[in-house]
Design a protein around this motif. Structure first.
Motif, mmCIF file in Angstrom:
data_model
loop_
_atom_site.group_PDB
_atom_site.id
_atom_site.type_symbol
_atom_site.label_atom_id
_atom_site.label_comp_id
_atom_site.label_asym_id
_atom_site.label_seq_id
_atom_site.Cartn_x
_atom_site.Cartn_y
_atom_site.Cartn_z
ATOM 1 N N GLY A 1 0.763 -1.369 -0.239
ATOM 2 C CA GLY A 1 0.011 0.050 0.142
ATOM 3 C C GLY A 1 1.019 1.221 0.142
ATOM 4 N N HIS A 2 0.232 2.381 -0.543
ATOM 5 C CA HIS A 2 1.083 3.497 -0.593
ATOM 6 C C HIS A 2 -0.038 4.774 -0.150
ATOM 7 C CE1 HIS A 2 3.030 6.635 -3.642
ATOM 8 N NE2 HIS A 2 3.090 6.894 -2.326
ATOM 9 N N VAL A 3 0.376 5.426 0.919
ATOM 10 C CA VAL A 3 -0.064 6.535 1.328
ATOM 11 C C VAL A 3 0.285 7.852 0.966
ATOM 12 C CG1 VAL A 3 -0.975 7.535 3.632
ATOM 13 C CG2 VAL A 3 -0.771 5.013 3.606
ATOM 14 N N ALA A 4 -0.573 8.668 0.580
ATOM 15 C CA ALA A 4 -0.183 10.080 0.571
ATOM 16 C C ALA A 4 -0.587 10.829 1.448
ATOM 17 C CB ALA A 4 -0.864 10.400 -0.807
ATOM 18 N N VAL A 5 0.223 11.648 2.152
ATOM 19 C CA VAL A 5 -0.243 12.625 3.323
ATOM 20 C C VAL A 5 -0.311 14.111 2.509
ATOM 21 C CG1 VAL A 5 0.094 13.366 5.458
ATOM 22 C CG2 VAL A 5 0.571 11.214 5.034
ATOM 23 N N ILE A 6 -1.409 14.698 2.406
ATOM 24 C CA ILE A 6 -1.346 16.048 1.852
ATOM 25 C C ILE A 6 -0.926 17.223 2.869
ATOM 26 C CG2 ILE A 6 -2.653 17.706 0.946
ATOM 27 C CD1 ILE A 6 -2.662 15.189 -0.530
ATOM 28 N N GLY A 7 0.384 17.628 2.710
ATOM 29 C CA GLY A 7 1.043 18.486 3.739
ATOM 30 C C GLY A 7 0.503 19.669 3.844
ATOM 31 N N GLY A 8 0.977 20.450 4.978
ATOM 32 C CA GLY A 8 0.387 21.614 5.175
ATOM 33 C C GLY A 8 1.820 22.586 4.343
ATOM 34 N N PRO A 9 1.440 23.937 4.740
ATOM 35 C CA PRO A 9 2.303 24.896 4.319
ATOM 36 C C PRO A 9 3.835 25.085 5.179
ATOM 37 C CG PRO A 9 0.525 26.128 5.340
ATOM 38 C CD PRO A 9 0.213 24.496 5.319
ATOM 39 N N ALA A 10 4.682 25.897 4.669
ATOM 40 C CA ALA A 10 5.753 25.987 5.271
ATOM 41 C C ALA A 10 5.541 26.582 6.805
ATOM 42 C CB ALA A 10 6.592 27.105 4.590
ATOM 43 N N GLY A 11 6.388 26.087 7.830
ATOM 44 C CA GLY A 11 6.324 26.470 9.216
ATOM 45 C C GLY A 11 4.948 25.582 9.668
ATOM 46 N N ARG A 12 4.346 24.755 9.015
ATOM 47 C CA ARG A 12 3.320 24.120 9.673
ATOM 48 C C ARG A 12 3.567 22.526 9.175
ATOM 49 N NH1 ARG A 12 -2.713 26.189 9.127
ATOM 50 N NH2 ARG A 12 -2.812 24.642 10.964
ATOM 51 N N THR A 13 4.756 22.018 8.832
ATOM 52 C CA THR A 13 5.058 20.608 8.420
ATOM 53 C C THR A 13 4.650 19.460 9.223
ATOM 54 O OG1 THR A 13 7.209 20.818 8.597
ATOM 55 C CG2 THR A 13 6.177 21.763 6.581
ATOM 56 N N GLY A 14 4.818 19.883 10.754
ATOM 57 C CA GLY A 14 4.884 18.767 11.630
ATOM 58 C C GLY A 14 4.069 17.939 11.736
ATOM 59 N N ALA A 15 2.660 18.326 11.671
ATOM 60 C CA ALA A 15 1.528 17.401 11.578
ATOM 61 C C ALA A 15 1.452 16.212 10.402
ATOM 62 C CB ALA A 15 0.108 18.223 11.732
ATOM 63 N N ALA A 16 1.763 16.783 9.417
ATOM 64 C CA ALA A 16 1.877 15.835 8.037
ATOM 65 C C ALA A 16 2.945 14.650 8.246
ATOM 66 C CB ALA A 16 1.821 16.793 6.874
ATOM 67 N N ARG A 17 4.101 15.256 8.817
ATOM 68 C CA ARG A 17 5.237 14.344 9.099
ATOM 69 C C ARG A 17 4.840 13.291 10.188
ATOM 70 N NH1 ARG A 17 9.371 17.156 11.417
ATOM 71 N NH2 ARG A 17 8.493 19.382 11.377
ATOM 72 N N LEU A 18 4.310 13.557 10.999
ATOM 73 C CA LEU A 18 3.947 12.795 12.108
ATOM 74 C C LEU A 18 2.730 11.726 11.660
ATOM 75 C CD1 LEU A 18 2.982 15.066 15.400
ATOM 76 C CD2 LEU A 18 4.938 13.341 15.095
ATOM 77 N N ALA A 19 1.684 12.384 10.775
ATOM 78 C CA ALA A 19 0.863 11.432 10.175
ATOM 79 C C ALA A 19 1.766 10.452 9.213
ATOM 80 C CB ALA A 19 -0.129 12.048 9.482
ATOM 81 N N ALA A 20 2.614 10.776 8.516
ATOM 82 C CA ALA A 20 3.399 10.060 7.530
ATOM 83 C C ALA A 20 4.209 8.926 8.157
ATOM 84 C CB ALA A 20 4.300 11.020 6.669
#
Length: 492
Positions: A241-260
Motif C-alpha cells: 500500500g501507498h499512502v499520500a499525506v497532503i502536507g501543510g504549508p511552510a512552518g506547519r509541516t510537523g503534523a503531516a510528518r507525524l501522520a506520514a
C-alpha cells in the motif's frame, strides 16, 4: 463481530435474566452465583482485611449479602451495612439477606474505619435518580478507601448517562455477563476503575436477540473484530500500500510528518508527503523513509497514481487554498482519512461535503470539530451521536476522546477501551490519522481500519505512559503489532 465483546444495556440485562429463568436458571441462582463471583473478585485483588459490604434494598444489595457471606466463610472479617428497612426486602434479595448469619448494621459512614475495604452493593445499573441522604454521605466517605463496586458504582447509570449527583468511585467494578455502556463511556468509565466481567452461569441461549432486536448493537473494540493485514513472502512495497499525506504549508509541516511516519509504521509499504512548493525543503530536511513530492508535480497536482489511501487535514489550514486542496482530495476516488483542518473546512458546507465524501472514508473529529460539523447532535448521548453522524455522512466517524467511539453508516458502533490521559498531547491525533490510513492502504475497510487504529493508538499510549510525546507513538507500533502477528510471522 464477536458477541463476547458486546456491550449490553440495562434493559438487555433484565431481559437476559428473565430468559435465563425461562431456560431453567433461576434468578436466585444467578444472585448466588453473582455474589460468589464478587467475593472471588475481592479475594483475587486484596488480602484479608476488615471489609464493609454496603447493601441496598434491591437485587444489587442481594448480591452484596451473598458476597459478605462468602467472604466470611473464607475467613474474612466482613460486616454488612444495610441501607433502608430490612423488613422491606422482597424476593431473591430477602432470601439472600436471610442466609447472612452475621450482624446487620445501618449503613453509615462510621462503619468505614481506617484500612477497611469497601464493597459498594447499594444500587445497581438501573438507578435513575441521584444519590441523596445517607447514600450520598457514604459515597463521599468512601473516597480514599479501597473500593469494589458491584455492577456499577452506585450513583452511575449503567447506560452511560452522566451522573447528576454524588457517586462512588471504584478501584474495581465487578459486573456480570458483559460490560455495560457506563463501563466504557465517560464519566462512568473514570469512576469504574478496572472492570472485572464475571461469569454467573447465564445460559448461552439467553444471550441472543433481545425483544426481537439484533444483539448486541454496541461493542467494545478488540483485535478479534479486525484481523490485521499481513504481507506474504512475495509481497513488494507497493503491494503493502501507498499512502499520500497532503502536507501543510511552510512552518506547519510537523503534523503531516507525524501522520506520514505513523502510516509507515502501521505497515504501509510507501508513504509520500504531497508538499506545496514553499514547504518542500522543510519536508525534505526532516524525512528519510517517507518520500516527498511537489503538489504540482503530477496531473492537476494529484497524489502519485499508485496511491491507495490519502490523509487530508493535519495542519492543512482553512483558507481558500486549503479549501481547493481539500476539494481535490475529495474528488480523487481514493480511501480518505479526513482530520483536523479538513473537518473544519467540511463544516463550512456540510451538505455539499456529505454529498462528495466517499464511502471509504474516516472522519476523525474531536469534540469541538464534531460540534461544528454536526451541531444538532451535540446534546445526544455519545453512542447515539456517533451512530447518527455516520449515517448522515455516509462514511465512518471516529469521535475522539477518553471514550473514543467509532460509528459506521450501517449503524454499528464500537467503543474503544485502550488509552491513557497522557495521549492528550500535541500531534497525537495526527498519528492516529496516519495509522488508520496506513491500514486502509493495506486493504482494510474504513470501519475496520478506524477500529484497529484507535486500539493500536491507545495501546501505544498505555505502553509509553507518562512523558510520552507524539513522536514516540509510531515507534511503539512494531512491538504491539508483533504481539498481534500470526505465530509464523513473529521473530523471537
Amino acid at each position: 463481530m464477536n458477541d463476547a465483546h458486546g456491550i449490553i444495556s440495562v434493559a438487555d440485562m433484565r431481559a437476559i435474566d428473565a430468559r435465563s429463568a425461562a431456560l431453567g436458571v433461576s434468578t436466585r441462582t444467578l444472585m448466588e452465583n453473582a455474589g460468589a463471583a464478587v467475593a472471588a473478585s475481592v479475594q483475587r485483588r486484596w488480602s484479608p482485611r476488615p471489609t464493609v459490604v454496603l447493601c441496598g434494598p434491591g437485587g444489587n444489595g442481594g448480591d452484596g449479602f451473598v458476597a459478605a457471606r462468602k467472604l466470611a466463610e473464607a475467613g474474612w472479617p466482613a460486616r454488612v451495612g444495610f441501607l433502608g428497612e430490612r423488613a422491606a426486602l422482597e424476593g431473591d434479595a430477602k432470601d439472600a439477606a436471610s442466609a447472612w448469619m452475621g450482624w446487620v448494621d445501618p449503613a453509615d459512614p462510621v462503619l468505614l474505619e481506617p484500612g477497611a475495604l469497601v464493597v459498594d452493593a447499594l444500587f445497581g445499573a438501573g438507578l435513575s435518580r441521584p444519590l441523596d441522604g445517607q447514600a450520598a454521605a457514604l459515597a463521599a466517605a468512601a473516597r480514599g478507601f479501597d473500593t469494589l463496586c458491584v455492577d456499577v458504582p452506585s450513583g452511575i447509570h449503567g447506560d452511560g448517562a452522566a451522573p447528576t449527583g454524588p457517586h462512588f468511585r471504584a478501584d474495581v467494578t465487578a459486573t456480570f455477563v458483559r460490560k455495560k455502556p457506563a463501563h466504557l463511556l465517560e464519566p462512568g468509565r473514570s469512576a469504574c476503575g478496572f472492570v472485572d466481567v464475571l461469569d454467573i452461569g447465564t445460559p448461552d441461549g439467553a444471550l441472543g436477540g433481545v425483544d426481537g432486536a439484533a444483539w448486541p448493537v454496541l461493542w467494545e473494540n478488540h483485535p478479534d473484530h479486525w484481523p490485521l493485514p499481513w504481507p506474504g513472502p512475495e509481497t513488494h512495497k507497493y503491494g503493502r500500500g501507498h499512502v499520500a499525506v497532503i502536507g501543510g504549508p511552510a512552518g506547519r509541516t510537523g503534523a503531516a510528518r507525524l501522520a506520514a511516519r505513523a502510516a509507515l509504521r502501521a505497515g504501509a509499504g510507501v508513504v509520500t508527503v504531497v508538499s506545496p512548493s514553499d514547504a518542500l525543503a522543510e519536508y525534505a530536511a526532516h524525512l528519510t523513509a517517507v518520500m516527498v513530492t511537489l503538489e504540482d508535480a503530477g496531473e492537476e497536482g494529484a497524489p502519485p497514481p499508485r496511491t491507495n489511501a490519502v490523509v487530508i487535514g493535519p495542519a492543512l489550514g482553512v483558507g481558500a487554498e486549503a479549501g481547493r486542496r481539500f476539494s481535490r482530495a475529495l474528488g480523487l476516488g481514493k480511501p480518505l482519512v479526513i482530520d483536523a483542518d479538513a473537518i473544519t473546512l467540511a463544516s463550512e458546507a456540510p451538505s455539499a461535503f456529505f454529498a462528495a465524501v466517499p464511502e471509504e472514508a474516516v472522519l476523525t473529529p474531536h469534540a469541538g470539530e464534531f460540534r461544528r460539523l454536526f451541531p444538532d447532535l451535540e446534546a445526544a448521548p455519545r453512542v447515539d451521536a456517533v451512530r447518527r453522524a455516520a449515517e448522515r455522512a455516509g462514511c465512518v466517524v471516529l469521535l475522539k476522546g477518553a471514550d473514543t467511539a467509532i460509528g459506521a453508516p450501517d449503524g454499528r458502533v464500537v467503543v474503544n477501551g485502550t488509552g491513557l490521559p497522557f495521549l492528550a498531547t500535541a500531534g497525537s491525533g495526527d498519528v492516529l490519522a496516519g495509522i488508520i490510513a496506513g491500514l486502509m492502504a493495506q486493504g482494510m475497510g474504513a470501519f475496520g481500519a478506524a477500529c484497529a487504529g484507535a486500539w493500536l493508538h491507545g495501546r501505544a499510549g498505555e505502553r509509553l505512559g507518562p512523558g510520552l510525546i507524539a513522536e514516540d507513538l509510531p515507534e511503539t507500533l512494531p512491538a504491539i503489532l508483533n504481539d498481534l502477528a500470526p505465530l509464523h510471522l513473529r521473530r523471537r
